[in-house]
Design an enzyme around this catalytic site. Structure first.
Site, short mmCIF file in Angstrom:
data_model
loop_
_atom_site.label_atom_id
_atom_site.label_comp_id
_atom_site.label_asym_id
_atom_site.label_seq_id
_atom_site.Cartn_x
_atom_site.Cartn_y
_atom_site.Cartn_z
CB THR A 7 -0.93 0.05 1.23
OG1 THR A 7 -1.77 1.20 1.15
CG2 THR A 7 -0.14 0.13 2.53
CG ASN A 9 -4.02 5.21 2.80
OD1 ASN A 9 -3.68 5.80 3.82
ND2 ASN A 9 -5.26 5.23 2.34
CE LYS A 12 -6.98 1.42 2.14
NZ LYS A 12 -7.14 0.56 0.95
CD GLU A 36 -6.39 1.20 -6.28
OE1 GLU A 36 -7.31 1.98 -6.56
OE2 GLU A 36 -5.98 1.02 -5.13
CG ASP A 65 -9.51 -1.46 -3.62
OD1 ASP A 65 -8.61 -0.61 -3.62
OD2 ASP A 65 -10.56 -1.32 -4.26
NE ARG A 170 -8.74 -0.63 5.80
CZ ARG A 170 -9.38 0.54 5.65
NH1 ARG A 170 -9.64 1.30 6.70
NH2 ARG A 170 -9.74 0.93 4.46
#
Lengths: 187, 187
Positions: A7, A9, A12, A36, A65, A170
């Site tokens: 990732t 991010n 996250k 993606e 995702d 999540r």
């Protein structure tokens, strides 16, 4: 055990690390330029992302995702949630929901997991709830406008990180990932 | 000459065929399961789509990706126009544009072209205009809400196909494609 999380991010990484730490799992960010694809569902997006990097991963690795699926908007923004957030934001979603009575929605998380040399596995977590009438609290992405059923009236954005991690999409997907890992390690 | 057009959209085939016929070019639909990536711009989407099928194409082939970029919405829906259209439609865009004074927008078309054994080339066509205050006319996608500068007050959806083809973003990109093809055939 150690697992790689593909990732870019940092939000996250933080959220995922906090959840998996409870299970004694250490998360290492594997910074990838994710590809993606455009799809109506999250699973193919996660699968494809991991397919594209599977030959580079240094060990057991997953990508995640997530998306907010709003029923009155036919599932929009769905897999395009991060793009829609960047472009039209929480305010844009609330504008689309003006005069809409069905405010039900679902926040979903799809995780694609791969241990080098094995088959890819996909797990999904879902949290049902509704779209708030206004922006409440902080948090990232659509957190300030999503009220999970389990929370009473609070948006994700009004919860502490650990409150959110109790009910979040999540967290549900990550629990399923942990189950997969248990199977792996007990073999 | 004959050229393959990789698409699953019959509306596009019709529009593209009508334009390229004028140049003596016959368009053959090459029905592919296109993989579209998530990106902020059209060019990488078109490039990636063609990359994914380049080993299967039976001859000179192109793919086209188009999108409506609305300035007040930071370029939304852009490369996600077909998804956004399917989910929130023209009505959704008009809701996002309520009380918005800057209604300027740009319809863009990106074409990736490949002759087997050569390098891929990308051309882009743009038509500037504004978002109408209401849905006017027919046509597909966002045609009924886009008023090109060149048209006076008509939306794409209020034009005849040939009127639209005089000013459209797609026609501009296709003209550039034709120029590439001339270079090819004059070599």
């Amino acid at each position: 055990m150690k697992i790689f999380f593909g990732t870019g991010n940092p939000n996250k990484v933080q959220e995922v690390s906090a959840i998996l730490k409870r299970y004694g799992i250490i998360v290492k960010q594997f910074p990838i330029e994710r590809v993606e694809i455009q799809a109506d569902e999250l699973e193919p997006v996660a699968r494809f992302s991991l397919e594209m990097v599977k030959n580079e991963i240094p060990g057991p690795c997953f990508v995640e995702d997530a998306g907010l699926f709003i029923n009155a908007l036919n599932g929009f923004p769905g897999p395009y949630s991060s793009y829609a957030f960047k472009k039209i934001g929480n305010r844009g979603i609330l504008n689309l929901m003006k005069e809409v009575t069905d405010r039900t929605a679902c926040f979903k998380s799809a995780i694609a997991f791969l241990k080098p040399g094995e088959n890819m596995q996909i797990v999904v977590g879902e949290t049902f709830g509704k779209i708030a009438l206004e922006i409440r609290g902080s948090g990232w992405g659509f957190d300030p406008i999503f009220v999970p059923e389990e929370s009473g009236q609070k948006t994700y954005g009004e919860m502490t990180p650990s409150e959110k991690n109790e009910v979040s999409h999540r967290q549900k997907a990550l629990k399923k990932l942990v189950n997969l890992l248990d199977v792996e390690t007990n073999r």
